[in-house]
Design a protein around this motif. Sequence first.
Motif, PDB file in Angstrom:
ATOM      1  N   GLY A  55       0.841  -1.178   0.000  1.00 30.81           N
ATOM      2  CA  GLY A  55       0.000   0.000   0.000  1.00 30.81           C
ATOM      3  C   GLY A  55       0.880   1.233   0.000  1.00 30.81           C
ATOM      4  O   GLY A  55       2.071   1.148   0.287  1.00 30.81           O
ATOM      5  N   PRO A  56       0.319   2.391  -0.309  1.00 33.03           N
ATOM      6  CA  PRO A  56       1.108   3.628  -0.322  1.00 33.03           C
ATOM      7  C   PRO A  56       1.515   4.048   1.086  1.00 33.03           C
ATOM      8  O   PRO A  56       1.055   3.474   2.078  1.00 33.03           O
ATOM      9  CB  PRO A  56       0.150   4.643  -0.947  1.00 33.03           C
ATOM     10  CG  PRO A  56      -1.209   4.111  -0.631  1.00 33.03           C
ATOM     11  CD  PRO A  56      -1.089   2.617  -0.658  1.00 33.03           C
ATOM     12  N   ASN A  57       2.374   5.051   1.169  1.00 33.14           N
ATOM     13  CA  ASN A  57       2.773   5.583   2.473  1.00 33.14           C
ATOM     14  C   ASN A  57       1.543   6.066   3.233  1.00 33.14           C
ATOM     15  O   ASN A  57       0.673   6.740   2.677  1.00 33.14           O
ATOM     16  CB  ASN A  57       3.754   6.750   2.299  1.00 33.14           C
ATOM     17  CG  ASN A  57       5.090   6.304   1.749  1.00 33.14           C
ATOM     18  OD1 ASN A  57       5.537   5.197   2.028  1.00 33.14           O
ATOM     19  ND2 ASN A  57       5.734   7.158   0.973  1.00 33.14           N
ATOM     20  N   GLY A  58       1.482   5.721   4.524  1.00 32.18           N
ATOM     21  CA  GLY A  58       0.361   6.150   5.353  1.00 32.18           C
ATOM     22  C   GLY A  58      -0.875   5.286   5.225  1.00 32.18           C
ATOM     23  O   GLY A  58      -1.931   5.613   5.783  1.00 32.18           O
ATOM     24  N   ALA A  59      -0.768   4.153   4.515  1.00 26.71           N
ATOM     25  CA  ALA A  59      -1.945   3.300   4.310  1.00 26.71           C
ATOM     26  C   ALA A  59      -2.310   2.503   5.558  1.00 26.71           C
ATOM     27  O   ALA A  59      -3.450   2.074   5.717  1.00 26.71           O
ATOM     28  CB  ALA A  59      -1.701   2.341   3.142  1.00 26.71           C
ATOM     29  N   GLY A  60      -1.326   2.271   6.451  1.00 24.84           N
ATOM     30  CA  GLY A  60      -1.594   1.495   7.666  1.00 24.84           C
ATOM     31  C   GLY A  60      -0.794   0.214   7.758  1.00 24.84           C
ATOM     32  O   GLY A  60      -1.038  -0.614   8.644  1.00 24.84           O
ATOM     33  N   LEU A 227      -3.623  -5.767  -0.537  1.00 19.09           N
ATOM     34  CA  LEU A 227      -3.508  -4.323  -0.770  1.00 19.09           C
ATOM     35  C   LEU A 227      -4.316  -3.579   0.282  1.00 19.09           C
ATOM     36  O   LEU A 227      -5.501  -3.838   0.463  1.00 19.09           O
ATOM     37  CB  LEU A 227      -4.024  -3.974  -2.173  1.00 19.09           C
ATOM     38  CG  LEU A 227      -4.150  -2.473  -2.489  1.00 19.09           C
ATOM     39  CD1 LEU A 227      -2.775  -1.806  -2.511  1.00 19.09           C
ATOM     40  CD2 LEU A 227      -4.862  -2.269  -3.833  1.00 19.09           C
ATOM     41  N   ILE A 228      -3.652  -2.633   0.958  1.00 23.61           N
ATOM     42  CA  ILE A 228      -4.325  -1.808   1.952  1.00 23.61           C
ATOM     43  C   ILE A 228      -4.228  -0.349   1.513  1.00 23.61           C
ATOM     44  O   ILE A 228      -3.212   0.085   0.968  1.00 23.61           O
ATOM     45  CB  ILE A 228      -3.713  -1.997   3.362  1.00 23.61           C
ATOM     46  CG1 ILE A 228      -4.487  -1.195   4.407  1.00 23.61           C
ATOM     47  CG2 ILE A 228      -2.233  -1.647   3.382  1.00 23.61           C
ATOM     48  CD1 ILE A 228      -4.060  -1.467   5.836  1.00 23.61           C
ATOM     49  N   GLY A 229      -5.312   0.385   1.720  1.00 19.94           N
ATOM     50  CA  GLY A 229      -5.335   1.799   1.382  1.00 19.94           C
ATOM     51  C   GLY A 229      -6.279   2.543   2.293  1.00 19.94           C
ATOM     52  O   GLY A 229      -7.385   2.075   2.555  1.00 19.94           O
TER      53      GLY A 229
END
Length: 267
Positions: A55-60, A227-229
């Motif tokens: 996931g992108p930065n800050g996604a968890g 995938l986390i977002g």
Amino acid sequence: MIELKNISKSFKVFRRSPGFTKAFKSLFKREYDLVRALEDVSFKIDEGEMVAYIGPNGAGKSTTIKIMSGILNPDSGSCVINGKVPWKNRIDYVKDIGVVFGQRSQLWWDVPVEDSFELLKDIYKIPYNQYKSNKAMLTDLLKLEDIIKTPTRQLSLGQRMRCEIAASLLHSPKILFLDEPTIGLDAVSKIAVRDFIKTINKEKKTTVILTTHDTQDIEALCKRMILIGKGKVLLDGNFEELKHEFSEGGELNIDEVVVKMYKEYNV
């Protein structure tokens, strides 16, 4: 082996507008924003699986790893790993896990790496024969012979990361959490780390959860991708199936697949 159900976690973050007046007022009255790091995160991972948690930065991603390793308590939900709740059975639980944070160190900075290994042996109460056997295996597979007697502060980043991975596996954990393990490494070091992870997974059935932005790590190591977002699990499936789904009949490399996934789910 690993089961998360409806895990949620929020943080209070201090906010202040710029300027001396605002800074002075904040001494008496602080204003906070509530940031939802995780929201109803659920998934299962079986023994011996290698899973990419992306996931992108800050996604968890790191927050999830910290909850699964027992560092953080969630606000709600349940997490059972190897029959234990990480933050409740922490002393017994940490015997089953190894954790590598790419930007954190568990080695003592000013002493030789081997001395750090000895300290970890005592902390984890590793039987001497097991420690000796594991150290010999890890030293050989990760090619640490020439650096194990060097203080950590004198090692290059690639050398230190190899030692960090060895340190996390001295006590023969069943689960290995890798948070950006190849960040900043050169090509040769990355290949060495990937080959080692594949070896321990194959020979010892070690379950591996990998968070990374390096798509080559994903392609080399993992068949499954989560995938986390924005704190939510958006996608969970076999990489080859996802590659076929997002390729729309054409040939895509892994970088293009990940970019398409991010755009599809607006993360």
